[in-house]
Design a protein around this motif. Structure first.
Motif, mmCIF file in Angstrom:
data_model
loop_
_atom_site.group_PDB
_atom_site.id
_atom_site.type_symbol
_atom_site.label_atom_id
_atom_site.label_comp_id
_atom_site.label_asym_id
_atom_site.label_seq_id
_atom_site.Cartn_x
_atom_site.Cartn_y
_atom_site.Cartn_z
ATOM 1 N N GLU A 1 0.834 -1.203 0.000
ATOM 2 C CA GLU A 1 0.000 0.000 0.000
ATOM 3 C C GLU A 1 0.872 1.256 0.000
ATOM 4 O O GLU A 1 0.577 2.240 -0.688
ATOM 5 C CB GLU A 1 -0.927 -0.005 1.207
ATOM 6 C CG GLU A 1 -1.966 -1.121 1.171
ATOM 7 C CD GLU A 1 -2.797 -1.172 2.449
ATOM 8 O OE1 GLU A 1 -2.441 -0.433 3.410
ATOM 9 O OE2 GLU A 1 -3.760 -1.958 2.515
ATOM 10 N N SER A 2 1.981 1.230 0.783
ATOM 11 C CA SER A 2 2.871 2.393 0.840
ATOM 12 C C SER A 2 3.542 2.646 -0.500
ATOM 13 O O SER A 2 3.731 3.803 -0.915
ATOM 14 C CB SER A 2 3.939 2.169 1.925
ATOM 15 O OG SER A 2 3.358 2.054 3.194
ATOM 16 N N GLN A 3 3.910 1.603 -1.216
ATOM 17 C CA GLN A 3 4.534 1.769 -2.527
ATOM 18 C C GLN A 3 3.575 2.419 -3.515
ATOM 19 O O GLN A 3 3.979 3.263 -4.329
ATOM 20 C CB GLN A 3 5.001 0.411 -3.050
ATOM 21 C CG GLN A 3 6.220 -0.128 -2.296
ATOM 22 C CD GLN A 3 6.580 -1.539 -2.702
ATOM 23 O OE1 GLN A 3 5.781 -2.232 -3.359
ATOM 24 N NE2 GLN A 3 7.774 -1.979 -2.302
ATOM 25 N N ALA A 4 2.309 2.039 -3.425
ATOM 26 C CA ALA A 4 1.324 2.667 -4.303
ATOM 27 C C ALA A 4 1.203 4.156 -3.995
ATOM 28 O O ALA A 4 1.149 5.008 -4.900
ATOM 29 C CB ALA A 4 -0.034 1.955 -4.158
ATOM 30 N N LYS A 5 1.182 4.494 -2.705
ATOM 31 C CA LYS A 5 1.113 5.899 -2.324
ATOM 32 C C LYS A 5 2.366 6.658 -2.779
ATOM 33 O O LYS A 5 2.291 7.823 -3.179
ATOM 34 C CB LYS A 5 0.943 6.031 -0.819
ATOM 35 C CG LYS A 5 -0.407 5.533 -0.305
ATOM 36 C CD LYS A 5 -0.494 5.678 1.195
ATOM 37 C CE LYS A 5 -1.849 5.173 1.721
ATOM 38 N NZ LYS A 5 -1.929 5.268 3.205
ATOM 39 N N GLU A 6 3.521 5.989 -2.695
ATOM 40 C CA GLU A 6 4.769 6.639 -3.100
ATOM 41 C C GLU A 6 4.754 6.970 -4.595
ATOM 42 O O GLU A 6 5.203 8.055 -5.011
ATOM 43 C CB GLU A 6 5.951 5.723 -2.787
ATOM 44 C CG GLU A 6 7.294 6.347 -3.135
ATOM 45 C CD GLU A 6 8.452 5.411 -2.846
ATOM 46 O OE1 GLU A 6 9.603 5.803 -3.113
ATOM 47 O OE2 GLU A 6 8.198 4.293 -2.358
ATOM 48 N N ARG A 7 4.264 6.070 -5.420
ATOM 49 C CA ARG A 7 4.183 6.336 -6.857
ATOM 50 C C ARG A 7 3.299 7.554 -7.133
ATOM 51 O O ARG A 7 3.632 8.422 -7.946
ATOM 52 C CB ARG A 7 3.643 5.102 -7.579
ATOM 53 C CG ARG A 7 4.673 3.995 -7.726
ATOM 54 C CD ARG A 7 4.178 2.923 -8.711
ATOM 55 N NE ARG A 7 2.953 2.270 -8.225
ATOM 56 C CZ ARG A 7 2.935 1.191 -7.460
ATOM 57 N NH1 ARG A 7 4.082 0.646 -7.047
ATOM 58 N NH2 ARG A 7 1.784 0.644 -7.089
ATOM 59 N N LYS A 8 2.184 7.632 -6.392
ATOM 60 C CA LYS A 8 1.294 8.775 -6.583
ATOM 61 C C LYS A 8 1.989 10.069 -6.144
ATOM 62 O O LYS A 8 1.873 11.112 -6.815
ATOM 63 C CB LYS A 8 0.016 8.544 -5.770
ATOM 64 C CG LYS A 8 -1.037 9.624 -5.968
ATOM 65 C CD LYS A 8 -2.307 9.289 -5.189
ATOM 66 C CE LYS A 8 -3.346 10.382 -5.395
ATOM 67 N NZ LYS A 8 -4.607 10.084 -4.642
ATOM 68 N N ALA A 9 2.739 10.014 -5.008
ATOM 69 C CA ALA A 9 3.443 11.208 -4.532
ATOM 70 C C ALA A 9 4.535 11.633 -5.504
ATOM 71 O O ALA A 9 4.793 12.828 -5.700
ATOM 72 C CB ALA A 9 4.035 10.936 -3.151
ATOM 73 N N THR A 10 5.169 10.661 -6.180
ATOM 74 C CA THR A 10 6.222 10.980 -7.148
ATOM 75 C C THR A 10 5.641 11.741 -8.327
ATOM 76 O O THR A 10 6.242 12.713 -8.827
ATOM 77 C CB THR A 10 6.897 9.679 -7.634
ATOM 78 O OG1 THR A 10 7.441 8.998 -6.502
ATOM 79 C CG2 THR A 10 8.006 9.988 -8.602
ATOM 80 N N GLU A 11 4.481 11.325 -8.783
ATOM 81 C CA GLU A 11 3.849 12.038 -9.889
ATOM 82 C C GLU A 11 3.512 13.471 -9.480
ATOM 83 O O GLU A 11 3.723 14.419 -10.250
ATOM 84 C CB GLU A 11 2.594 11.275 -10.308
ATOM 85 C CG GLU A 11 2.900 9.903 -10.897
ATOM 86 C CD GLU A 11 1.638 9.086 -11.123
ATOM 87 O OE1 GLU A 11 0.548 9.588 -10.732
ATOM 88 O OE2 GLU A 11 1.733 7.964 -11.660
#
Length: 465
Positions: A213-223
């Protein structure tokens, strides 16, 4: 009668004990000297050292005469090798010492002379007496006693080994019991760790899910960060453009300021020229006035008149001297003031000395300060007056150095008041330097045009000299 004094650590009874009656000792059989165990050897040396007490020095060999001056216990400790060597090589000395030792041993000594060792006697004592007295069969006595000593030592060693083995067995039994307890604890700990492992596996599964779940959030934050960086780049470009405009304005302002500084510099040059012309005019006017008034030089200064009426001079005092002070601790400022024409320096004596030389007596403080300012007068040619409180005035003060005036305030007046009186007596315009860290003195002399300087200024200047 002994030919030397008894040592200090001998008791009175030993010092006055009469010499024993000589005992006829059998002669040695002339065989090789036996090898004695260390305990028997030390006892032989101890008995011989004690028997040396009271023997005349001329009956002792030269190597033992110095040792004989020690107390018996020190003889055995410090001179043991020498005593042992002399006993083995000097039969006459051994016979003389054996006579005393056998007499002191009493019944045991008599038995040893007869070649008999009592069954209950100490084998070490028997061997030592037999070695010294050397009756018939003494070698057998020494050998039997040596065997007994060695057997006793071996028995003690065997007993010690048995005790050691028993202690090791006890420790092993204790370690075995501790090991059993530890094994039980380890089994319990293993069961607990198995339970914890099961819990950790479940926790790992939960953490894996949270990580995804954290990795998914990180990808969104990177965008989102990429879009924010684009906006920041545009803002930076706008800021750089504004910075270039401001720099252009700053360059224009610096150009204008340079023009203003040049104008101010030109105006100051005009003012300096006018001031120089004014000072030149005043100087020529002063020369003309001096010619017109025709004033004769004077050998008395204003401070001398104050000293005659309002201060006490120490006996044999002399001097004129110097200075006017500024509010600064830099000795260079003091040198600048003293270099002015006709400068007069007034020193608050004890205010300076108690700061710089407080560990000395008052007389030493005065002498050190007066000597120091004397060297300063020799360098600057200024007028110097040193003022002390009259309560501490002494008769017979050494003559002051050339150019230094030393004053003591009169009864009922303090040194501070005398310093202010000296400053008021000076004509307006004369450079007067007052050395003091007293705030009242500083405020008082500044109102009358003097330059006050702290006592650290003078102390640092004197230390540099």
């Amino acid at each position: 009668m002994p030919a030397h004094d008894a040592p200090d650590d001998l008791d009175d009874e030993a010092a006055v004990t009469p010499a024993p009656e000589p005992v006829d000792l059998p002669d040695s059989d002339g065989g090789a000297e036996p090898v004695l165990p260390e305990t028997i050897r030390q006892r032989v040396i101890s008995l011989a050292a004690g028997a040396m007490t009271g023997l005349p020095l001329d009956e002792l060999p030269m190597p033992l005469r110095r040792v004989a001056k020690f107390a018996p216990n020190r003889r055995a400790r410090l001179g043991g090798p020498v005593i042992a060597m002399q006993l083995s090589g000097d039969p006459l000395l051994r016979q003389r010492l054996a006579t005393r030792v056998v007499n002191d041993a009493g019944d045991l000594g008599a038995s040893i002379l007869e070649g008999v060792a009592p069954p209950a006697a100490d084998p070490v004592e028997v061997a030592a007496l037999a070695y010294l007295a050397r009756p018939d069969g003494w070698r057998d006595l020494v050998e039997r006693a040596t065997d007994a000593v060695r057997a006793e030592a071996q028995g003690a060693a065997a007993s010690e080994r048995v005790r050691d083995v028993e202690q090791r067995l006890a420790r092993a039994e204790h370690d075995r019991a501790v090991a059993r307890v530890e094994a039980d604890k380890l089994r319990d700990e293993l069961a607990r760790l198995r339970d914890e492992t099961a819990g950790l596996r479940e926790e790992v599964r939960s953490l894996g899910k949270a990580l995804r779940e954290s990795q998914a959030k990180e990808r969104k934050a990177t965008e989102m960060l990429a879009s924010e960086k684009g906006r920041a780049a545009r803002a930076t470009a706008d800021h750089d453009a504004e910075l270039r405009r401001m720099r252009a304005k700053l360059a224009e302002a610096e150009t204008a300021a340079g023009a203003q500084r040049q104008s101010a510099k030109d105006a100051r040059a005009v003012d300096d020229a006018r001031l120089w012309l004014l000072l030149e005019t005043i100087g020529q006017a002063a020369v003309g006035l001096r010619r017109e008034l025709a004033l004769d030089p004077t050998d008395r200064l204003p401070a001398d008149f104050v000293a005659e009426h309002d201060a006490d001079r120490p006996e044999n005092a002399a001097g004129t001297g110097a200075a006017r002070a500024l509010d600064a601790d830099d000795p260079a400022r003091l040198d600048q003031l003293l270099s002015l024409p006709k400068a007069h320096m007034i020193v608050d004596g004890y205010n300076v000395t108690k700061k710089g030389y407080g560990e000395l007596s008052l007389e030493q403080q005065r002498n050190r300060l007066i000597t120091g300012v004397g060297g300063l007068v020799a360098q600057t040619r200024a007028e110097v007056t040193v003022v002390f409180d009259g309560a501490e005035r002494v008769v017979g003060l050494p003559p002051a150095p050339r150019g230094v005036r030393v004053l003591f305030s009169k009864k009922g007046e303090t040194a501070d008041e005398l310093i202010r009186r000296l400053v008021r007596a000076e004509p307006a315009g004369r450079p007067v330097v007052v050395i003091s860290s007293d705030k009242e003195v500083i405020d008082g002399v500044r109102r009358h045009g003097a330059y006050p300087l702290g006592n650290d200024t003078l102390l640092r200047r004197l230390s540099r000299s």
